[in-house]
Design a protein around this motif. Sequence first.
Motif, PDB file in Angstrom:
ATOM      1  N   SER A  28      29.529 -30.567 -20.906  1.00 57.14           N
ATOM      2  CA  SER A  28      29.261 -29.168 -21.242  1.00 57.14           C
ATOM      3  C   SER A  28      28.919 -28.973 -22.720  1.00 57.14           C
ATOM      4  O   SER A  28      28.412 -27.925 -23.100  1.00 57.14           O
ATOM      5  CB  SER A  28      30.467 -28.303 -20.868  1.00 57.14           C
ATOM      6  OG  SER A  28      31.605 -28.745 -21.589  1.00 57.14           O
ATOM      7  N   PRO A  82      24.409 -29.102 -24.073  1.00 57.12           N
ATOM      8  CA  PRO A  82      23.455 -28.014 -24.359  1.00 57.12           C
ATOM      9  C   PRO A  82      23.578 -27.466 -25.784  1.00 57.12           C
ATOM     10  O   PRO A  82      22.568 -27.152 -26.419  1.00 57.12           O
ATOM     11  CB  PRO A  82      23.804 -26.951 -23.314  1.00 57.12           C
ATOM     12  CG  PRO A  82      24.387 -27.723 -22.184  1.00 57.12           C
ATOM     13  CD  PRO A  82      25.148 -28.850 -22.836  1.00 57.12           C
ATOM     14  N   GLU A  83      24.800 -27.379 -26.283  1.00 58.04           N
ATOM     15  CA  GLU A  83      24.992 -26.901 -27.659  1.00 58.04           C
ATOM     16  C   GLU A  83      24.364 -27.859 -28.661  1.00 58.04           C
ATOM     17  O   GLU A  83      23.738 -27.433 -29.628  1.00 58.04           O
ATOM     18  CB  GLU A  83      26.484 -26.769 -27.967  1.00 58.04           C
ATOM     19  CG  GLU A  83      27.162 -25.605 -27.289  1.00 58.04           C
ATOM     20  CD  GLU A  83      28.655 -25.576 -27.616  1.00 58.04           C
ATOM     21  OE1 GLU A  83      29.039 -25.965 -28.740  1.00 58.04           O
ATOM     22  OE2 GLU A  83      29.431 -25.180 -26.737  1.00 58.04           O
ATOM     23  N   TYR A 134      21.910 -29.936 -28.108  1.00 64.16           N
ATOM     24  CA  TYR A 134      20.454 -29.811 -27.991  1.00 64.16           C
ATOM     25  C   TYR A 134      19.964 -28.568 -28.730  1.00 64.16           C
ATOM     26  O   TYR A 134      18.963 -28.617 -29.458  1.00 64.16           O
ATOM     27  CB  TYR A 134      20.038 -29.723 -26.520  1.00 64.16           C
ATOM     28  CG  TYR A 134      19.862 -31.052 -25.846  1.00 64.16           C
ATOM     29  CD1 TYR A 134      18.616 -31.647 -25.775  1.00 64.16           C
ATOM     30  CD2 TYR A 134      20.934 -31.708 -25.258  1.00 64.16           C
ATOM     31  CE1 TYR A 134      18.432 -32.865 -25.144  1.00 64.16           C
ATOM     32  CE2 TYR A 134      20.768 -32.926 -24.624  1.00 64.16           C
ATOM     33  CZ  TYR A 134      19.512 -33.506 -24.571  1.00 64.16           C
ATOM     34  OH  TYR A 134      19.337 -34.701 -23.956  1.00 64.16           O
ATOM     35  N   SER A 149      13.956 -28.761 -25.608  1.00 68.69           N
ATOM     36  CA  SER A 149      14.102 -27.529 -24.839  1.00 68.69           C
ATOM     37  C   SER A 149      14.064 -27.811 -23.341  1.00 68.69           C
ATOM     38  O   SER A 149      14.905 -27.288 -22.573  1.00 68.69           O
ATOM     39  CB  SER A 149      12.993 -26.550 -25.224  1.00 68.69           C
ATOM     40  OG  SER A 149      13.119 -25.354 -24.507  1.00 68.69           O
ATOM     41  N   GLU A 158      17.248 -29.651 -22.387  1.00 69.63           N
ATOM     42  CA  GLU A 158      18.390 -28.733 -22.379  1.00 69.63           C
ATOM     43  C   GLU A 158      18.402 -27.913 -21.093  1.00 69.63           C
ATOM     44  O   GLU A 158      19.456 -27.721 -20.480  1.00 69.63           O
ATOM     45  CB  GLU A 158      18.338 -27.808 -23.603  1.00 69.63           C
ATOM     46  CG  GLU A 158      19.504 -26.849 -23.682  1.00 69.63           C
ATOM     47  CD  GLU A 158      19.390 -25.882 -24.849  1.00 69.63           C
ATOM     48  OE1 GLU A 158      20.294 -25.033 -24.967  1.00 69.63           O
ATOM     49  OE2 GLU A 158      18.421 -25.943 -25.629  1.00 69.63           O
ATOM     50  N   ASP A 159      17.241 -27.460 -20.686  1.00 70.80           N
ATOM     51  CA  ASP A 159      17.130 -26.699 -19.447  1.00 70.80           C
ATOM     52  C   ASP A 159      17.582 -27.545 -18.252  1.00 70.80           C
ATOM     53  O   ASP A 159      18.333 -27.073 -17.391  1.00 70.80           O
ATOM     54  CB  ASP A 159      15.687 -26.215 -19.262  1.00 70.80           C
ATOM     55  CG  ASP A 159      15.535 -25.299 -18.070  1.00 70.80           C
ATOM     56  OD1 ASP A 159      16.321 -24.328 -17.959  1.00 70.80           O
ATOM     57  OD2 ASP A 159      14.635 -25.559 -17.246  1.00 70.80           O
ATOM     58  N   GLU A 208      21.368 -27.866 -18.342  1.00 72.21           N
ATOM     59  CA  GLU A 208      22.001 -26.616 -17.894  1.00 72.21           C
ATOM     60  C   GLU A 208      21.992 -26.523 -16.364  1.00 72.21           C
ATOM     61  O   GLU A 208      22.996 -26.170 -15.741  1.00 72.21           O
ATOM     62  CB  GLU A 208      21.292 -25.403 -18.501  1.00 72.21           C
ATOM     63  CG  GLU A 208      21.494 -25.214 -19.978  1.00 72.21           C
ATOM     64  CD  GLU A 208      22.860 -24.666 -20.360  1.00 72.21           C
ATOM     65  OE1 GLU A 208      23.720 -24.425 -19.482  1.00 72.21           O
ATOM     66  OE2 GLU A 208      23.075 -24.489 -21.565  1.00 72.21           O
ATOM     67  N   LYS A 209      20.868 -26.858 -15.759  1.00 71.93           N
ATOM     68  CA  LYS A 209      20.754 -26.808 -14.302  1.00 71.93           C
ATOM     69  C   LYS A 209      21.663 -27.849 -13.647  1.00 71.93           C
ATOM     70  O   LYS A 209      22.319 -27.568 -12.631  1.00 71.93           O
ATOM     71  CB  LYS A 209      19.304 -27.010 -13.864  1.00 71.93           C
ATOM     72  CG  LYS A 209      18.431 -25.809 -14.166  1.00 71.93           C
ATOM     73  CD  LYS A 209      16.971 -26.076 -13.807  1.00 71.93           C
ATOM     74  CE  LYS A 209      16.110 -24.876 -14.201  1.00 71.93           C
ATOM     75  NZ  LYS A 209      14.685 -25.134 -14.003  1.00 71.93           N
ATOM     76  N   LEU A 261      24.416 -29.046 -14.870  1.00 73.53           N
ATOM     77  CA  LEU A 261      25.796 -28.578 -15.020  1.00 73.53           C
ATOM     78  C   LEU A 261      26.105 -27.499 -13.991  1.00 73.53           C
ATOM     79  O   LEU A 261      27.186 -27.490 -13.383  1.00 73.53           O
ATOM     80  CB  LEU A 261      26.042 -28.043 -16.442  1.00 73.53           C
ATOM     81  CG  LEU A 261      26.218 -29.083 -17.542  1.00 73.53           C
ATOM     82  CD1 LEU A 261      26.200 -28.413 -18.916  1.00 73.53           C
ATOM     83  CD2 LEU A 261      27.513 -29.861 -17.356  1.00 73.53           C
ATOM     84  N   ALA A 262      25.182 -26.586 -13.800  1.00 71.36           N
ATOM     85  CA  ALA A 262      25.400 -25.496 -12.846  1.00 71.36           C
ATOM     86  C   ALA A 262      25.471 -26.021 -11.415  1.00 71.36           C
ATOM     87  O   ALA A 262      26.288 -25.542 -10.620  1.00 71.36           O
ATOM     88  CB  ALA A 262      24.290 -24.456 -12.977  1.00 71.36           C
TER      89      ALA A 262
END
Length: 183
Positions: free
Chosen positions: A92, A95-96, A98, A131, A134-135, A138-139, A141-142
Amino acid sequence: MLEYLTQALAGLKAHELASTWADVSGFLIAIFGFGATLVGVRKSKNAALAAQQAAQATRDSIRLLETIVDFSTAIAVLEDIKRAHRETGISSTLPERYATIRKQLIVLKASHVKLSDDQLAVIQNAVANLSTMEDHIEKALANKSVFPVTKFNFIISRDIDKLVDVLTALKTDQEVRNGAEQT
């Protein structure tokens, strides 16, 4: 010669410009003094311009040095991100990291150091890659899914290599400037 000076004084007296040799000598001293003042002003102006140019060169050199340090830091952070990919996979905190490095690269791109179009493109490409990655993170992780560590590290390694090229060019520029300043 004395006769010529006497005639000159007589002419000055006739036009009421001078009545004695003291008036004439005072006038000549004033003319030469004014000329010397003008020469002094010109020298002062030239010295002030040289000082201004030296101050600007120093500011530019400091700005370039700061940019070199920022590039080195950005490359080190990218290496840390690659290491984190290998050690922890997805986390987690990625992303930060990145986002932070993206912002730093954007600041570098907007720096006042003159970068070539190719160098700016290298930075922009790295920002775009970060970018996109990172996207994806995020996906992942979700959705609690895996992400392609090898592919991401390959992309980051390629960006690092290109950023190192930019860093090397900046260091060379700094060395050239330092050499020029010493001569």
